[in-house]
Design an enzyme around this catalytic site. Structure first.
Site, PDB file in Angstrom:
ATOM      1  CG  ASP A 201      -4.358  -1.789   0.252  1.00  8.83           C
ATOM      2  OD1 ASP A 201      -3.307  -2.949   0.807  1.00  8.83           O
ATOM      3  OD2 ASP A 201      -3.872  -0.726   0.299  1.00  8.83           O
TER       4      ASP A 201
ATOM      5  CB  SER B 131      -1.194   0.266   1.148  1.00 12.55           C
ATOM      6  OG  SER B 131      -1.918   1.138   1.490  1.00 12.55           O
TER       7      SER B 131
END
Length: 396
Positions: free
Chosen positions: A225, A56
């Site tokens: 993600d 991320s």
């Protein structure tokens, strides 16, 4: 509190002791500026990781670090964070003036100013990062994973192309590993520059947290993600092969340990901390035990006659599992102030960014002030961890 003096530069000794120096960066949105401060501390100490793994926002920080010359990395990181923390659309409002005095305001006023920053991100998006999707009359009838989100991250691609030299990343002078989740299979995947060329889309995929951001297509598959499955790539590095002696700086943005919440706001904060902390200490405890077993197995195999070791397939298999690897994990964890709210991970205000950056730099300097923590572990204790917060109280 006065800042600690800059530590003696231990980089030369550290690089001699550890063939692998890894920087492991957890995801956490706006909290990621803390990792920028940690990296600044590493750079001023002459410690240059040769393997960076991130998920991320940790993956995006990894791209900027690995995608620039070592002499430019801190400046480029800071420039990136200053860029994305600018007001994106609306002109400066009176409440924006509070940002310059946020640290001196009483808690209610500080909370209002912080909430305003978060709501700007919700309503306007974030400069050079993401923008709200413009609704259309046909949006209700669209069926495409490319638009299945509240925000469009096309600005992030342009920002990455501006701040990152992808040719440098793909030269693999610094190894880069970034985690994402295959939307179709639900399987975790790592993109690694020693195995494939990496482009902006790989780093965008690692940070495509739904439903805010749409999945990113890569080679016919869509990825979200990596924090959906695991928010830290520490295990990926610990179980790597070949596995030389390793010094690992694990930089977490969520704390697994915290107070029992007393109101709904604190419940939301604590829930995020637990969900995204990925139980780093559980991983290190497990891997410590595994490394001790591997070391013990290696010592036992040395007592097996050489002739049998060459002839017995079970012994040869055991030799593959045995290891004399030494692992030293320096664990740094972002510790927010009590006034932080559940939206801390999308509160991209400039002052909040600067405070988190300064916190990362301070924590790294405090960690390196314990020079003995950098020593190569001995064979009797091949896996060690150190955390400055375990021996020093957190300043609230």
């Amino acid at each position: 509190m006065a800042a600690l003096p800059r530590p003696v530069r231990p980089g030369k000794r550290v690089h001699a002791d550890y063939p692998t120096i890894a920087l492991v960066l957890q995801g956490g949105g706006a909290l990621g500026s803390y990792q920028g401060g940690v990296y600044e501390g590493l750079a001023e100490a002459g410690i240059h990781p040769n393997w960076i793994a991130g998920i991320s926002i940790g993956a995006i920080n990894a791209a900027i670090i690995a995608g620039n010359r070592p002499a430019d990395r801190v400046d480029r990181l800071r420039a990136f964070w200053q860029h994305i923390c600018q007001p994106p659309v609306l002109p400066t409002a009176p409440i924006d003036l509070l940002r310059d005095t946020l640290a001196y305001l009483p808690p209610p006023a500080a909370t209002v100013a912080s909430a305003w920053e978060a709501w700007r991100a919700v309503l306007e998006g974030q400069n050079g990062f993401f923008v709200p999707r413009v609704p259309s009359l046909l949006s209700s009838f669209e069926h495409s994973p490319d638009t299945a989100s509240f925000y469009d991250t096309a600005p992030l691609r342009r920002t990455l192309e501006e701040y990152v030299d992808f040719d440098r990343i793909n030269a693999a002078e610094t190894r880069v590993s970034i985690g994402a989740v295959n939307v179709r299979t639900g399987n975790f995947a790592y993109f690694d520059n020693t195995q494939q060329p990496l482009g902006p889309e790989h780093f965008m995929a690692s940070g495509a947290l739904p439903p805010g951001f749409a999945p990113i297509p890569i080679d016919g598959e869509y990825y979200w993600d990596g924090g959906i499955v695991s928010n830290t790539p520490l295990y990926h590095i610990l179980q790597s092969h070949p596995s030389p002696h390793s010094l690992i700086f694990q930089v977490d943005l969520w704390s697994a340990i915290g107070l029992v919440p007393g109101n709904l706001s604190e419940v939301a904060i604590r829930q995020k901390d637990i969900q995204y902390s990925s139980r780093t200490r559980m991983v290190t405890d497990y891997m410590r035990q595994m490394q001790e077993y591997r070391t013990l197995l290696r010592e036992l195999l040395q007592r097996v006659p050489a002739a049998r070791r060459a002839a017995d397939p079970l012994v040869r298999k055991a030799e593959e599992l045995a290891s004399d690897r030494r692992i030293n994990v320096l664990h740094l964890i972002y510790r927010g102030k009590k006034c932080e709210e559940p939206y801390k991970d999308y509160q991209f205000g400039r002052l909040g960014m600067e405070e988190r950056w300064a916190g990362g730099l301070s924590d790294l300097r405090r960690t390196l002030s314990h020079a003995e923590w950098l020593d190569l572990p001995g064979p009797d204790q091949p896996f060690v961890t150190h955390d400055v917060h375990r021996i020093m109280p957190t300043v609230e």
